[in-house]
Design an enzyme around this catalytic site. Structure first.
Site, PDB file in Angstrom:
ATOM      1  N   ILE A   1      30.810  36.579  64.033  1.00 32.32           N
ATOM      2  CA  ILE A   1      29.991  36.218  65.105  1.00 32.32           C
ATOM      3  C   ILE A   1      28.792  37.164  65.016  1.00 32.32           C
ATOM      4  CG2 ILE A   1      31.875  36.017  66.561  1.00 32.32           C
ATOM      5  CD1 ILE A   1      31.973  39.045  67.406  1.00 32.32           C
TER       6      ILE A   1
ATOM      7  N   GLY B   1      36.670  35.713  61.651  1.00 35.36           N
ATOM      8  CA  GLY B   1      36.811  37.271  61.771  1.00 35.36           C
ATOM      9  C   GLY B   1      36.524  37.903  60.448  1.00 35.36           C
TER      10      GLY B   1
ATOM     11  N   TYR C   1      47.718  44.244  73.452  1.00 33.67           N
ATOM     12  CA  TYR C   1      47.450  43.840  72.134  1.00 33.67           C
ATOM     13  C   TYR C   1      48.989  43.102  71.613  1.00 33.67           C
ATOM     14  CZ  TYR C   1      47.486  44.504  66.891  1.00 33.67           C
ATOM     15  OH  TYR C   1      47.264  44.333  65.788  1.00 33.67           O
TER      16      TYR C   1
END
Length: 319
Positions: free
Chosen positions: A35, A8, A143
Site C-alpha cells: 500500500i 502485505g 485479532y
C-alpha cells in the site's frame, strides 16, 4: 508455484518472506504487493516487480494477478494484535474482508492462497499446554476473531470451490531484520535490541507468562514448505499448529545473560498485552504438521539467541 503475489509484502513477515521467495523462485516471479503508505525500499523494491495492492480493493488484486499471471498468493495483510484492539473495525476489514476479496480473486483465476493464522486464534478456554491441533477456539481479541474466521473461510473455499488454501498458525515471531510492530509477543524481539544496545529492558509481561515463539528463518521456511507440500497427504489445511520453543520473560532474560553478562531487565506491565498473552497458549502440539508435511524447526532458544545477538551487533555496528 511459478508466479507469486505477496500482499502485505512490506510488513513484519512479508518483507523477509518476499526476499526468500525471490531467492527460491526467481526475482522476476515474485510480486511485492504494497500500500502507498508502506512502500518498499532498497532490495525489496529493486530486486523484483512491485505493485500497489490494497487488499480491500478486489479489482486491484485481480488486475495484478492477471498482469503477472499469478498462480499463488501469500496474503499477509493484517493488523497485529495490540494494534487491532485499538482499531477493531479496520482489523476486520483487512483480516476478513480482505481475505474474502483474495479468495474470490483466487477462485476466479485458479490461484492457491496462503493466509497465516496465529496462536491468537485460541482463547482463555483453550487448553494452554500442548494445545491440540483441533480444539476449542474462542479468542478474546478481535485479532483472534479474524484469524478463526479466516481459517473457516479458507476451509470453506477449499471444500466448496476447490481453491487450494493452506495455512499455519504462527507463534510469536522473532527477527533481527524487521523492527517490532505492535504484537503481544514483540517483547521477545525488543529484549534483544536492549541487550545489544546496553540498555535496561522494561518487560511489559509478568514473570511466568509462557508463550510459543519461533525464529523468523523457521517461520519463513514453514510458509514455503506448506505451500509445496503434497496435497494428498494433507488431512488439515487451515490451519496447522507449528512450534519451536516456549519460554517466559525470565527464561529469555537468563539466556541472554549467558552472552551479555551485564544485561538487566525490570518489569513495567502493560495490562492490555498481559491480558492478551494470558489468553494465548503456553505451547502448541504440532504433531499434525510433522506427520502431514514433515515440519521440523531448526532453531531453539540458544541457537536463536546467539544468531540474534551476532546479527543485531552487525546491524548497529556494535563490537
Amino acid at each position: 508455484m511459478k508466479n507469486i503475489l505477496v500482499i502485505g509484502a512490506t510488513g513484519q513477515i512479508g518483507s523477509e518472506l518476499t526476499m526468500k521467495l525471490r531467492g527460491i523462485y526467481g526475482d522476476g516471479n515474485v510480486v511485492c504487493g504494497y500500500i502507498p503508505s508502506a512502500a518498499p525500499k532498497g532490495a525489496l523494491l529493486e530486486s523484483g516487480p512491485a505493485e500497489v495492492v490494497d487488499i480491500t480493493n478486489p479489482g486491484q488484486i485481480a488486475e495484478v494477478v492477471k498482469k503477472h499471471n499469478v498462480d499463488s498468493i501469500y496474503n499477509l495483510a493484517a493488523l497485529l494484535s495490540a494494534v487491532a484492539e485499538a482499531k477493531p473495525q479496520l482489523a476486520w476489514a483487512i483480516g476478513v474482508g480482505g481475505l474474502y476479496n483474495t479468495l474470490e480473486v483466487a477462485r476466479e483465476n485458479g490461484c492457491g492462497v496462503f493466509t497465516p493464522s496465529s496462536i491468537g486464534s485460541f482463547g482463555s478456554t483453550t487448553p494452554h499446554v500442548k494445545t491440540p491441533q483441533d480444539t476449542i477456539q474462542r479468542p478474546d481479541t478481535i485479532y483472534g476473531v479474524t484469524k478463526v474466521t479466516g481459517e473457516l473461510l479458507s476451509d470453506y473455499y477449499a471444500k466448496r470451490f476447490g481453491v487450494d488454501t493452506r495455512s499455519v498458525r504462527f507463534p510469536g515471531l522473532i527477527s533481527y531484520t524487521t523492527p517490532p510492530g505492535g504484537g503481544t509477543t514483540d517483547y521477545a524481539v525488543d529484549i534483544y535490541y536492549s541487550a545489544v544496545k546496553g540498555e535496561k529492558f522494561k518487560c511489559p509481561l509478568k514473570p511466568g507468562t509462557y508463550m510459543d515463539m519461533m525464529y523468523m528463518p523457521d517461520a519463513l521456511r514453514a510458509a514455503v514448505e506448506i505451500m509445496e507440500a503434497d496435497p494428498s497427504r494433507l488431512v488439515h489445511r487451515n490451519s496447522f499448529n507449528i512450534a519451536s520453543m516456549s519460554f517466559d520473560p525470565e527464561i529469555i532474560c537468563n539466556k541472554i545473560k549467558e552472552y551479555v553478562p551485564g544485561f538487566e531487565m525490570e518489569y513495567e506491565l502493560d495490562p492490555l498485552r498481559q491480558h492478551i498473552a494470558d489468553s494465548w497458549p503456553d505451547s502448541l502440539d504440532d504433531s499434525c504438521a510433522r506427520e502431514e508435511w514433515d515440519w521440523k524447526p531448526e532453531y531453539d532458544l540458544d541457537t536463536m539467541t546467539q544468531d540474534m545477538l551476532v546479527n543485531l551487533r552487525k546491524k548497529f555496528n556494535i563490537e
